[in-house]
Design an enzyme around this catalytic site. Sequence first.
Site, mmCIF file in Angstrom:
data_model
loop_
_atom_site.group_PDB
_atom_site.id
_atom_site.type_symbol
_atom_site.label_atom_id
_atom_site.label_comp_id
_atom_site.label_asym_id
_atom_site.label_seq_id
_atom_site.Cartn_x
_atom_site.Cartn_y
_atom_site.Cartn_z
ATOM 1 N N ALA A 154 0.849 -1.197 0.000
ATOM 2 C CA ALA A 154 0.000 0.000 0.000
ATOM 3 C C ALA A 154 0.884 1.247 0.000
ATOM 4 O O ALA A 154 2.066 1.182 0.354
ATOM 5 C CB ALA A 154 -0.896 -0.005 1.234
ATOM 6 N N ASP A 155 0.290 2.345 -0.388
ATOM 7 C CA ASP A 155 0.978 3.625 -0.232
ATOM 8 C C ASP A 155 -0.049 4.699 0.133
ATOM 9 O O ASP A 155 -1.148 4.725 -0.426
ATOM 10 C CB ASP A 155 1.720 4.032 -1.505
ATOM 11 C CG ASP A 155 2.685 5.166 -1.205
ATOM 12 O OD1 ASP A 155 3.709 4.922 -0.548
ATOM 13 O OD2 ASP A 155 2.393 6.331 -1.575
#
Length: 230
Positions: free
Chosen positions: A88-89
């Site tokens: 994820a970011d």
Amino acid sequence: MDTMAAQLGKIILGSRSPRRAELLQLLIPAEQIEILTPANSVESGFQDAHTWREIERLVSEIARTKNDDVIQQLEDAGRTDYQAVLTADTVIVCLEPRQVDDKVATLHVLGQPHEEGDWQSEVRRWFKQYYFGRDHWAVTALCLIDSTGWLHESVVRTTVTFRRADLKLLDWYLSTKEPLGKAGGYAIQEAGSMFVESIEGSLTNVVGLPLESLNKLLKDCEIDTAMSKS
Ligand SMILES: Cc1cn([C@H]2C[C@H](O)[C@@H](COP(=O)(O)OP(=O)(O)OP(=O)(O)O)O2)c(=O)[nH]c1=O
């Protein structure tokens, strides 16, 4: 994938974020999760990204780059014993304060404070210029790639509204060092919550892993979660 293999295969979380690990454990049993850290991805390109389309494209690209890195590590180790790799970011998106002659508002992306520089001044400026008394957005891109190489992605946006300026509280907050390692320089799940007036949307998205959306991606991947067992 047969059910037995599906039960045994690990979910690889490609993240150094303890918050993401804790949140994932709400859906997947701890013993089924393995953490592999991706190489530090270069979070560049945002300085020229001023539309939602461009920003969401870049955040997704970073989450995918982290995922590619972890899959490469698994391949190098000859590993096939996993069900999926999750990365994820998270970034914070703000509106540039309007100039008198501006026709349209401009979006501006904030990542984590730069630890090597004067991060306290940087975060103080973010609070004063972008947060106090205004709305901003937390945006998280999720990337889940299953063992067949099938890519499942989503981008989630949460609106966060901060209270009016409290510079004394801000000075204290900076002294706690909590802003370090957090997108936008605050932690909504910790003392940073004192600045927050309201949020609209997913809280876990702000913390870095939107559970509702992740639950759906895991389902699409035919991965059992705590909810599917109840
Ligand atoms: C806004 C906000 C961010 N964060 C954190 C979550 C993420 O750890 C971080 C966002 O930075 P990221 O660059 O998305 O993630 P990371 O470098 O911490 O971890 P990795 O790339 O290895 O997965 O900010 C909070 O914990 N609370 C908050 O309120």
